[in-house]
Design a protein around this motif. Sequence first.
Motif, PDB file in Angstrom:
ATOM      1  N   GLN A 259       0.859  -1.183   0.000  1.00 22.74           N
ATOM      2  CA  GLN A 259       0.000   0.000   0.000  1.00 22.74           C
ATOM      3  C   GLN A 259       0.901   1.241   0.000  1.00 22.74           C
ATOM      4  O   GLN A 259       1.521   1.564   1.011  1.00 22.74           O
ATOM      5  CB  GLN A 259      -0.913  -0.012   1.222  1.00 22.74           C
ATOM      6  CG  GLN A 259      -1.862  -1.202   1.247  1.00 22.74           C
ATOM      7  CD  GLN A 259      -2.757  -1.196   2.473  1.00 22.74           C
ATOM      8  OE1 GLN A 259      -3.788  -0.536   2.515  1.00 22.74           O
ATOM      9  NE2 GLN A 259      -2.347  -1.938   3.494  1.00 22.74           N
ATOM     10  N   ILE A 260       0.950   1.907  -1.113  1.00 30.92           N
ATOM     11  CA  ILE A 260       1.909   2.988  -1.308  1.00 30.92           C
ATOM     12  C   ILE A 260       1.733   4.102  -0.275  1.00 30.92           C
ATOM     13  O   ILE A 260       2.713   4.635   0.252  1.00 30.92           O
ATOM     14  CB  ILE A 260       1.794   3.566  -2.735  1.00 30.92           C
ATOM     15  CG1 ILE A 260       2.034   2.469  -3.769  1.00 30.92           C
ATOM     16  CG2 ILE A 260       2.774   4.711  -2.923  1.00 30.92           C
ATOM     17  CD1 ILE A 260       3.402   1.861  -3.738  1.00 30.92           C
ATOM     18  N   SER A 261       0.498   4.457   0.035  1.00 31.80           N
ATOM     19  CA  SER A 261       0.270   5.571   0.958  1.00 31.80           C
ATOM     20  C   SER A 261       0.852   5.286   2.335  1.00 31.80           C
ATOM     21  O   SER A 261       1.474   6.163   2.956  1.00 31.80           O
ATOM     22  CB  SER A 261      -1.230   5.880   1.067  1.00 31.80           C
ATOM     23  OG  SER A 261      -1.944   4.745   1.529  1.00 31.80           O
ATOM     24  N   LEU A 262       0.660   4.065   2.838  1.00 34.45           N
ATOM     25  CA  LEU A 262       1.210   3.705   4.146  1.00 34.45           C
ATOM     26  C   LEU A 262       2.729   3.578   4.086  1.00 34.45           C
ATOM     27  O   LEU A 262       3.443   4.045   4.985  1.00 34.45           O
ATOM     28  CB  LEU A 262       0.590   2.407   4.646  1.00 34.45           C
ATOM     29  CG  LEU A 262      -0.857   2.492   5.141  1.00 34.45           C
ATOM     30  CD1 LEU A 262      -1.396   1.111   5.492  1.00 34.45           C
ATOM     31  CD2 LEU A 262      -0.947   3.405   6.363  1.00 34.45           C
ATOM     32  N   LEU A 263       3.239   2.945   3.047  1.00 35.51           N
ATOM     33  CA  LEU A 263       4.685   2.809   2.925  1.00 35.51           C
ATOM     34  C   LEU A 263       5.350   4.176   2.795  1.00 35.51           C
ATOM     35  O   LEU A 263       6.426   4.416   3.349  1.00 35.51           O
ATOM     36  CB  LEU A 263       5.038   1.936   1.717  1.00 35.51           C
ATOM     37  CG  LEU A 263       4.692   0.449   1.841  1.00 35.51           C
ATOM     38  CD1 LEU A 263       4.951  -0.279   0.528  1.00 35.51           C
ATOM     39  CD2 LEU A 263       5.509  -0.204   2.967  1.00 35.51           C
ATOM     40  N   ARG A 264       4.703   5.081   2.096  1.00 38.58           N
ATOM     41  CA  ARG A 264       5.259   6.433   1.943  1.00 38.58           C
ATOM     42  C   ARG A 264       5.403   7.108   3.300  1.00 38.58           C
ATOM     43  O   ARG A 264       6.407   7.789   3.571  1.00 38.58           O
ATOM     44  CB  ARG A 264       4.368   7.255   1.024  1.00 38.58           C
ATOM     45  CG  ARG A 264       4.937   8.639   0.724  1.00 38.58           C
ATOM     46  CD  ARG A 264       3.987   9.459  -0.146  1.00 38.58           C
ATOM     47  NE  ARG A 264       3.833   8.894  -1.483  1.00 38.58           N
ATOM     48  CZ  ARG A 264       2.686   8.417  -1.973  1.00 38.58           C
ATOM     49  NH1 ARG A 264       1.584   8.426  -1.205  1.00 38.58           N
ATOM     50  NH2 ARG A 264       2.617   7.952  -3.196  1.00 38.58           N
ATOM     51  N   THR A 265       4.400   6.948   4.165  1.00 36.54           N
ATOM     52  CA  THR A 265       4.465   7.542   5.504  1.00 36.54           C
ATOM     53  C   THR A 265       5.649   6.988   6.283  1.00 36.54           C
ATOM     54  O   THR A 265       6.361   7.733   6.971  1.00 36.54           O
ATOM     55  CB  THR A 265       3.164   7.274   6.274  1.00 36.54           C
ATOM     56  OG1 THR A 265       2.069   7.831   5.559  1.00 36.54           O
ATOM     57  CG2 THR A 265       3.219   7.893   7.670  1.00 36.54           C
ATOM     58  N   MET A 266       5.874   5.690   6.190  1.00 36.74           N
ATOM     59  CA  MET A 266       7.007   5.076   6.894  1.00 36.74           C
ATOM     60  C   MET A 266       8.337   5.552   6.325  1.00 36.74           C
ATOM     61  O   MET A 266       9.280   5.859   7.070  1.00 36.74           O
ATOM     62  CB  MET A 266       6.907   3.553   6.803  1.00 36.74           C
ATOM     63  CG  MET A 266       5.655   2.981   7.437  1.00 36.74           C
ATOM     64  SD  MET A 266       5.577   1.174   7.228  1.00 36.74           S
ATOM     65  CE  MET A 266       3.806   0.913   7.264  1.00 36.74           C
ATOM     66  N   LEU A 267       8.429   5.607   5.012  1.00 39.34           N
ATOM     67  CA  LEU A 267       9.691   5.983   4.369  1.00 39.34           C
ATOM     68  C   LEU A 267       9.979   7.477   4.480  1.00 39.34           C
ATOM     69  O   LEU A 267      11.098   7.907   4.168  1.00 39.34           O
ATOM     70  CB  LEU A 267       9.666   5.557   2.899  1.00 39.34           C
ATOM     71  CG  LEU A 267       9.520   4.047   2.649  1.00 39.34           C
ATOM     72  CD1 LEU A 267       9.468   3.740   1.161  1.00 39.34           C
ATOM     73  CD2 LEU A 267      10.644   3.272   3.309  1.00 39.34           C
ATOM     74  N   ASP A 268       8.997   8.242   4.937  1.00 40.22           N
ATOM     75  CA  ASP A 268       9.200   9.674   5.160  1.00 40.22           C
ATOM     76  C   ASP A 268       9.617   9.985   6.597  1.00 40.22           C
ATOM     77  O   ASP A 268       9.820  11.159   6.942  1.00 40.22           O
ATOM     78  CB  ASP A 268       7.929  10.460   4.823  1.00 40.22           C
ATOM     79  CG  ASP A 268       7.738  10.630   3.329  1.00 40.22           C
ATOM     80  OD1 ASP A 268       8.709  10.408   2.568  1.00 40.22           O
ATOM     81  OD2 ASP A 268       6.612  10.965   2.905  1.00 40.22           O
ATOM     82  N   LEU A 269       9.734   8.964   7.441  1.00 36.49           N
ATOM     83  CA  LEU A 269      10.167   9.193   8.818  1.00 36.49           C
ATOM     84  C   LEU A 269      11.571   9.784   8.835  1.00 36.49           C
ATOM     85  O   LEU A 269      12.450   9.360   8.076  1.00 36.49           O
ATOM     86  CB  LEU A 269      10.154   7.877   9.610  1.00 36.49           C
ATOM     87  CG  LEU A 269       8.778   7.287   9.923  1.00 36.49           C
ATOM     88  CD1 LEU A 269       8.921   5.879  10.492  1.00 36.49           C
ATOM     89  CD2 LEU A 269       8.019   8.179  10.903  1.00 36.49           C
TER      90      LEU A 269
END
Length: 346
Positions: free
Chosen positions: A235-245
């Motif tokens: 799920q790109i939206s959730l992965l994006r949030t993690m990778l933006d940490l």
Amino acid sequence: MSPVQPKLGVIILPNLHRRQFNALSREESIRNGGEGATHQLELKPEGPPCLGELPHVTIASEHSSEGTYGHPGLAVMPNAVEYIIVLDDKSEFLKTKLDAKWTTLIQSAFTQISKDNGTPLGLGCVVCSANDSTVIALHRTYFEIFGTLTPPSIPPADVPRYIRSIYRPWGGTQYVGTEPAQGWNETDERGGPIPWSFDVLETSETMIGRWLERQSAPICPKITIDVVIPSYRVQISLLRTMLDLKPSATCSVEFIVVIDNPLSPSLPLLLKEFKSRPDVHILINTVNVGASASRNRGLWTSTAEWVHFLDDDVLPSPDLLLESERAMRRHPKAAGFVGNVYFPPP
């Protein structure tokens, strides 16, 4: 008079003779002279066409079999060479014309590393990219610290990643080239941990710290954390949030995303968005193996001091990495930590 241009040389590791070496710590390797104590670096007038007039630095040893280089023991950098590019003899990078422009790019990158981290000039490595290939550039300081290119336990295929790993606690990597920098995205699977990611890596980092002390430049190394995210849903939206940490300035964080669904329709979008980030490494399982096996694969490929596991369906707090670092610094001898997970109301 115009300033003298520092010279750039090339070490070419043989692709066709990749072989495993007996595990040996770096300090033991240097103390014992490595594999064949008479290895040295020497200049060769001839070399690949990409070099032009630049010197071709090869590894010579009376103990090497004909047609192979192996790994050098105690190495001597030729006085004429300030920077070295390390690549293998099948690299697409060999199609690149290594002219004075590359020397200038590499020199500027090392200057930036020193400026950003307050370290002596030459400490670190520069990742060069061109022709869909990535190679490592080193300053002669590297050989002042270690005396050898790598310990015998490092296979040629792992040399670039090993060098990036040893400089990571000091923020010692810059990226230059004609293409975006990339993490190590791969589909092949190791059958266990990287052998050199434990004692050999720790010994190498210790040697860098001792060298800095001798230069009267003791610098506290950063904590290194790899965030491992096994993902079937992609799920790109959730992965994006993690990778933006974001971590603090005293912490080096990289992300290892293990894709457990190689047929996911979202995979091309994930690669398009994140493949060019050097701190994001995307591993793709050839078949679905489950979350536990995917976590293990991420753990095995990590070279960080700490590994932080996240599931692919969580929404992490923005300060997650900051709080994790605080806990690690308060309890450096802890075996691990467990965080709270809050579920949404029914």
